[in-house]
Design a protein around this motif. Structure first.
Motif, PDB file in Angstrom:
ATOM      1  N   TYR A   1      42.279  38.011  30.479  1.00 24.34           N
ATOM      2  CA  TYR A   1      40.917  37.582  30.148  1.00 24.34           C
ATOM      3  C   TYR A   1      40.670  36.137  30.556  1.00 24.34           C
ATOM      4  O   TYR A   1      39.600  35.804  31.080  1.00 24.34           O
ATOM      5  CB  TYR A   1      40.635  37.770  28.655  1.00 24.34           C
ATOM      6  CG  TYR A   1      40.364  39.208  28.291  1.00 24.34           C
ATOM      7  CD1 TYR A   1      39.307  39.902  28.859  1.00 24.34           C
ATOM      8  CD2 TYR A   1      41.169  39.873  27.387  1.00 24.34           C
ATOM      9  CE1 TYR A   1      39.054  41.223  28.534  1.00 24.34           C
ATOM     10  CE2 TYR A   1      40.936  41.198  27.062  1.00 24.34           C
ATOM     11  CZ  TYR A   1      39.868  41.864  27.639  1.00 24.34           C
ATOM     12  OH  TYR A   1      39.628  43.172  27.319  1.00 24.34           O
TER      13      TYR A   1
ATOM     14  N   ARG B   1      40.334  36.060  34.372  1.00 24.71           N
ATOM     15  CA  ARG B   1      39.049  36.638  34.800  1.00 24.71           C
ATOM     16  C   ARG B   1      37.908  35.659  34.540  1.00 24.71           C
ATOM     17  O   ARG B   1      36.998  35.510  35.347  1.00 24.71           O
ATOM     18  CB  ARG B   1      38.813  37.958  34.049  1.00 24.71           C
ATOM     19  CG  ARG B   1      37.563  38.661  34.448  1.00 24.71           C
ATOM     20  CD  ARG B   1      37.688  39.234  35.845  1.00 24.71           C
ATOM     21  NE  ARG B   1      36.458  39.902  36.173  1.00 24.71           N
ATOM     22  CZ  ARG B   1      35.727  39.618  37.243  1.00 24.71           C
ATOM     23  NH1 ARG B   1      36.147  38.728  38.111  1.00 24.71           N
ATOM     24  NH2 ARG B   1      34.616  40.241  37.460  1.00 24.71           N
ATOM     25  N   TRP B   2      37.955  34.972  33.392  1.00 30.78           N
ATOM     26  CA  TRP B   2      36.921  33.998  33.062  1.00 30.78           C
ATOM     27  C   TRP B   2      36.968  32.823  34.038  1.00 30.78           C
ATOM     28  O   TRP B   2      35.931  32.365  34.509  1.00 30.78           O
ATOM     29  CB  TRP B   2      37.117  33.513  31.630  1.00 30.78           C
ATOM     30  CG  TRP B   2      36.135  32.486  31.212  1.00 30.78           C
ATOM     31  CD1 TRP B   2      34.817  32.679  30.920  1.00 30.78           C
ATOM     32  CD2 TRP B   2      36.382  31.092  31.069  1.00 30.78           C
ATOM     33  NE1 TRP B   2      34.237  31.486  30.594  1.00 30.78           N
ATOM     34  CE2 TRP B   2      35.171  30.488  30.672  1.00 30.78           C
ATOM     35  CE3 TRP B   2      37.512  30.295  31.223  1.00 30.78           C
ATOM     36  CZ2 TRP B   2      35.072  29.124  30.436  1.00 30.78           C
ATOM     37  CZ3 TRP B   2      37.413  28.946  30.978  1.00 30.78           C
ATOM     38  CH2 TRP B   2      36.194  28.370  30.599  1.00 30.78           C
TER      39      TRP B   2
END
Length: 90
Positions: free
Chosen positions: A50, A53-54
Motif C-alpha cells: 500500500y 502504491r501510494w
C-alpha cells in the motif's frame, strides 16, 4: 530390594509422563501460534504494498518502482518478524 527399585523406576517414569503431558501444546495453542506468525508476516507485506502504491501514485506517469521496492522491504521485515517471534516463543 528388587521390588523397591521397580517402584522407584515406575514413579520416575510416571513423573516423566506427567511432565510430557503438561508440556504438550494443544491444537488451539498451535492454531493461535500459526495465526500470529501469519499476521507477523502478512502485515508488513501488505503495508509495503500500500505504501509503494501510494508513492507511485504521487509521481507522474505509470511506474511500479516504489511498489516493488516496498513489497520487498515488507517481505524482509516480515521474515525478520517471524524469525524473532519463533526464537522468542518456541
Amino acid at each position: 530390594m528388587n521390588d523397591e527399585k521397580w517402584r522407584r523406576d515406575v514413579a520416575r517414569d510416571s513423573e516423566r509422563l506427567k511432565e510430557a503431558e503438561r508440556g504438550r501444546r494443544s491444537l488451539l495453542a498451535q492454531t493461535v501460534f500459526l495465526g500470529s506468525l501469519s499476521a507477523l508476516f502478512v502485515a508488513p507485506l501488505l503495508g509495503g504494498a500500500y505504501l509503494g502504491r501510494w508513492l507511485d501514485g504521487m509521481g507522474e506517469g505509470y511506474t511500479v518502482r516504489w511498489t516493488v521496492n516496498c513489497i520487498l522491504l515488507g517481505l524482509a521485515v516480515g521474515v525478520i518478524n517471524v524469525y524473532v517471534f519463533i526464537r522468542k516463543h518456541w
